[in-house]
Write a protein that holds these residues in place. Structure first.
Motif, short mmCIF file in Angstrom:
data_model
loop_
_atom_site.label_atom_id
_atom_site.label_comp_id
_atom_site.label_asym_id
_atom_site.label_seq_id
_atom_site.Cartn_x
_atom_site.Cartn_y
_atom_site.Cartn_z
N LYS A 265 -11.13 -3.27 -7.21
CA LYS A 265 -11.45 -2.73 -5.88
C LYS A 265 -10.16 -2.40 -5.13
O LYS A 265 -9.16 -3.09 -5.26
CB LYS A 265 -12.27 -3.74 -5.09
CG LYS A 265 -13.65 -3.90 -5.69
CD LYS A 265 -14.68 -4.29 -4.66
CE LYS A 265 -16.06 -4.20 -5.28
NZ LYS A 265 -17.07 -4.85 -4.47
N ARG A 266 -10.25 -1.34 -4.31
CA ARG A 266 -9.10 -0.94 -3.51
C ARG A 266 -9.08 -1.76 -2.22
O ARG A 266 -10.06 -1.74 -1.46
CB ARG A 266 -9.21 0.55 -3.16
CG ARG A 266 -9.15 1.46 -4.38
CD ARG A 266 -9.66 2.84 -4.05
NE ARG A 266 -11.07 2.80 -3.64
CZ ARG A 266 -11.79 3.87 -3.29
NH1 ARG A 266 -11.23 5.06 -3.31
NH2 ARG A 266 -13.04 3.75 -2.92
N VAL A 267 -7.98 -2.46 -2.01
CA VAL A 267 -7.90 -3.32 -0.83
C VAL A 267 -7.98 -2.49 0.46
O VAL A 267 -8.62 -2.88 1.43
CB VAL A 267 -6.61 -4.17 -0.86
CG1 VAL A 267 -6.42 -4.93 0.45
CG2 VAL A 267 -6.67 -5.16 -2.01
N CYS A 268 -7.37 -1.28 0.44
CA CYS A 268 -7.35 -0.48 1.67
C CYS A 268 -8.71 0.13 2.00
O CYS A 268 -8.94 0.53 3.13
CB CYS A 268 -6.30 0.62 1.58
SG CYS A 268 -6.70 1.91 0.40
N LYS A 269 -9.59 0.20 1.01
CA LYS A 269 -10.86 0.90 1.23
C LYS A 269 -12.05 -0.08 1.19
O LYS A 269 -12.81 -0.18 2.13
CB LYS A 269 -11.01 1.97 0.13
CG LYS A 269 -12.05 3.00 0.38
CD LYS A 269 -11.59 4.03 1.39
CE LYS A 269 -12.68 5.04 1.65
NZ LYS A 269 -12.34 5.92 2.74
N MET B 73 0.82 -1.21 0.00
CA MET B 73 0.00 0.00 0.00
C MET B 73 0.85 1.25 0.00
O MET B 73 1.94 1.27 0.58
CB MET B 73 -0.88 0.03 1.24
CG MET B 73 -2.00 -0.97 1.14
SD MET B 73 -3.05 -0.92 2.57
CE MET B 73 -4.14 -2.27 2.15
N ALA B 74 0.31 2.30 -0.62
CA ALA B 74 1.00 3.60 -0.57
C ALA B 74 0.23 4.52 0.38
O ALA B 74 0.68 4.80 1.48
CB ALA B 74 1.11 4.19 -1.96
N CYS B 75 -0.98 4.94 -0.02
CA CYS B 75 -1.69 5.93 0.82
C CYS B 75 -2.47 5.27 1.96
O CYS B 75 -2.58 5.83 3.04
CB CYS B 75 -2.61 6.79 -0.04
SG CYS B 75 -4.08 5.90 -0.62
N GLY B 76 -3.05 4.10 1.71
CA GLY B 76 -3.84 3.40 2.75
C GLY B 76 -5.22 3.98 2.97
O GLY B 76 -5.98 3.50 3.81
N ILE B 77 -5.58 5.03 2.22
CA ILE B 77 -6.89 5.68 2.45
C ILE B 77 -7.73 5.77 1.18
O ILE B 77 -8.65 6.57 1.08
CB ILE B 77 -6.72 7.09 3.07
CG1 ILE B 77 -5.74 7.94 2.21
CG2 ILE B 77 -6.26 7.01 4.51
CD1 ILE B 77 -5.75 9.41 2.55
N GLY B 78 -7.37 4.98 0.18
CA GLY B 78 -8.22 4.91 -1.01
C GLY B 78 -7.93 5.96 -2.08
O GLY B 78 -8.71 6.08 -3.03
N ALA B 79 -6.83 6.68 -1.94
CA ALA B 79 -6.60 7.81 -2.85
C ALA B 79 -5.68 7.49 -4.03
O ALA B 79 -5.78 8.13 -5.08
CB ALA B 79 -6.03 8.98 -2.08
N CYS B 80 -4.80 6.51 -3.90
CA CYS B 80 -3.74 6.38 -4.92
C CYS B 80 -3.97 5.23 -5.90
O CYS B 80 -3.26 5.11 -6.89
CB CYS B 80 -2.39 6.20 -4.24
SG CYS B 80 -2.18 4.59 -3.47
N LEU B 81 -4.90 4.36 -5.62
CA LEU B 81 -5.19 3.16 -6.43
C LEU B 81 -3.99 2.21 -6.50
O LEU B 81 -3.88 1.40 -7.42
CB LEU B 81 -5.64 3.55 -7.85
CG LEU B 81 -6.84 4.49 -7.96
CD1 LEU B 81 -7.23 4.69 -9.43
CD2 LEU B 81 -8.05 3.96 -7.19
N GLY B 82 -3.11 2.32 -5.51
CA GLY B 82 -1.91 1.47 -5.52
C GLY B 82 -2.17 0.05 -5.05
O GLY B 82 -1.29 -0.80 -5.13
N CYS B 83 -3.35 -0.22 -4.56
CA CYS B 83 -3.58 -1.52 -3.93
C CYS B 83 -4.74 -2.28 -4.56
O CYS B 83 -5.31 -3.16 -3.92
CB CYS B 83 -3.87 -1.30 -2.45
SG CYS B 83 -5.39 -0.35 -2.18
N VAL B 84 -5.10 -1.92 -5.81
CA VAL B 84 -6.32 -2.52 -6.37
C VAL B 84 -6.16 -4.01 -6.68
O VAL B 84 -5.08 -4.47 -7.02
CB VAL B 84 -6.82 -1.79 -7.64
CG1 VAL B 84 -7.35 -0.42 -7.32
CG2 VAL B 84 -5.75 -1.74 -8.69
#
Ligand SMILES: Cc1cc2nc3c(=O)[nH]c(=O)nc-3n(C[C@H](O)[C@H](O)[C@H](O)COP(=O)(O)OP(=O)(O)OC[C@H]3O[C@@H](n4cnc5c(N)ncnc54)[C@H](O)[C@@H]3O)c2cc1C
Ligand code: FES
Length: 254
Positions: free
Chosen positions: A238-242, A219-230
């Motif tokens: 889907k975003r894993v962090c959100k 994860m980068a941002c962890g709050i759903g903003a960067c799409l780094g964890c889809v």
């Protein structure tokens, strides 16, 4: 609702090998924390590490949050050096949570550090007497057995090298177990490396057992903003962090 808060470190100690347990006081976050959620920690005011580090909520006791972590790089190494009395900037609780399914017996399946959030879950499900399967490469990496037992769970262990418990993968132990019991009233909850979660998902599908899996993507941002964890799911990306960390296993396109 997630907050950015200053947490006071109450305790931070090695629990064996590279594993550390930290207790922090953070009433604002502990009050609303659900099992399966995580906090994103700002480890240093300096440039490195730049990004916050996500760590699962291991357990909550009143205003106290417990974290269990392994030192694997710079961020966790700096975290391990923090002392009681220091403050830690965190954002949390983040992500969705496990859903509790009444009248079904929970089987919790942990792989490696994936065991960390399952203690909080076991605590929440204790009335349903969960069975916990803990897997790791070797005996030294088997964690939390006593904690689960204290909660009242039955625990079985599996190690790749057979140094303790079943010799082989925790998912093979699960498969063997399901061939000996009536599995129609079970729910599976799993957290661990992706290949393990995929194996749990395949088993759940074959046996038609509902399963919730907790993914831990980088994860980068962890709050759903960067799409780094889809991740790719049957309902789109889907975003894993959100939208996660927890998904129905059948939803993920592995
Ligand atoms: C939602 C979430 C919850 C987590 N909960 C826990 C926890 O409860 N306890 C715990 O010990 N760890 C947990 N992790 C992993 C933890 O965030 C990383 O180990 C940590 O960020 C590494 O930081 P570092 O600076 O020490 O290491 P880095 O230098 O950033 O990385 C060191 C090594 O660890 C690997 N790594 C880093 N992040 C991950 C990841 N997410 N998955 C797999 N490998 C990774 C890197 O690829 C690299 O090989 C969690 C991760 C996520 C996404
Ligand atoms: S880590 Fe940025 S969207 Fe998930």
């Amino acid at each position: 609702m997630a907050y950015q808060a200053k947490a006071k470190i109450l305790k931070n100690s090695c629990v064996g090998g590279n594993y550390f347990k930290m207790e922090i006081s953070c009433p604002r976050v502990s009050k609303s924390a659900l099992s399966g959620q995580f906090v994103n920690l700002k480890i240093s005011d300096r440039f490195i590490p730049l990004l916050r580090r996500p760590i699962s909520i291991h357990n909550v006791r009143g205003s106290k949050i417990e974290l269990l972590y392994e030192v694997v790089g710079k961020g966790t190494e700096l975290l391990s050096r923090k002392k009681a009395g220091e403050e830690l900037d965190l954002i949390g609780p983040l992500g969705n949570s496990f859903s509790y399914v009444a009248k079904r017996t929970p089987i919790l399946v942990a792989g490696g550090m994936g065991v960390a959030p399952l203690v909080f879950l076991a605590d929440k499900l204790k009335k349903q007497k969960p069975l916990v399967l803990v897997g790791a490469k070797t005996k030294k990496q088997i964690l939390c057995v006593k904690e689960f037992e204290k909660i009242g769970c039955a625990v079985k262990t599996a190690t790749d090298d057979g140094s303790v418990g079943f010799k082989g993968r925790v998912t093979d132990m699960l498969k063997n177990l399901l061939s000996t019991i009536d599995y129609r009233q079970l729910t599976l909850y799993a957290c661990g490396p992706k290949p393990m979660l995929k194996a749990v998902s395949v088993i759940a599908k074959i046996k038609n057992i509902p399963a919730q899996v907790s993914l831990e993507e980088h994860m980068a941002c962890g709050i759903g903003a960067c799409l780094g964890c889809v991740v790719n799911t049957k309902k789109g990306m889907k975003r894993v962090c959100k939208e996660g960390l927890v998904f129905d296993s059948g939803e993920i396109i592995w």
